[in-house]
Design an enzyme around this catalytic site. Sequence first.
Site: not given
Ligand code: PGA
Length: 241
Positions: A136, A138
């Site tokens: 999303n 973030h």
């Molecule tokens: P992820 O998470 O590396 O597990 O995809 C990244 C994030 O949410 O910043």
Amino acid sequence: MDLRIRMTEAEIAQEAGDIFCRCVTQKPNAALGLATGATPLALYAYLQQEYQRGIVSFREVQTFNLDEYCDLPKYHRNSYFTYMSENLFSQIDVQDHNIHFLDGNTTDVAAEANAYAQAIVDAGGIDIQLLGIGRNGHIGFNEPADHFTDGVFRTKLSESTLEANRIYFSDIAMPRYALTMGIKDILQARQIILIATGEKKAEAVRAMVKGPVTPQCPASVLQQHADVIVFLDEAAASLLS
Ligand code: PGA
């Protein structure tokens, strides 16, 4: 933004890892901002390897992690502190007193925020901030919102984030809140390295790079930082034409 599209996660880990190693070699007491999640694992493995080869030492480095779950004991196997201990800290020579982590169980968030901000100032500011990106958009746990946040705060995790991280919480309920550094704290780092891999990140990457700067896609604010390197694999870059 300096976009670098690479074929494999290993290439990204090496190239991003070499930036960290050079920084620490030039400035042994550098302050590193660190992230968790699946994305940085290859990078952390590379840093371990370079440490074991004697290429780099983290003995004087200070580390600041972006975020931590609330209502989870510090040493719980799902805490971000445990993640960092297992995937990096226990494998390199960083000293315990130089590891800075938010206390997700604090009863005084304002005091925790002030102490973290002061610790970053005392360390001379963050030299390199590592980031992943959520589906999303973030960064840290700064979820889509109607304003950019300033300072550490307690945030409610979005449905998208809960969904993405549920796989790690098979037998216990996933925490719904976290403490996170705010957007403006992240922007104060001298250099930012963001890594995104996989097609699930493609839309967030497109919005970050090509979309308007908006708190609805928190990562889009990185367009305003002077020194951001974005490492992508081809899947994550697939919506950038
Ligand atoms: P992820 O998470 O590396 O597990 O995809 C990244 C994030 O949410 O910043």
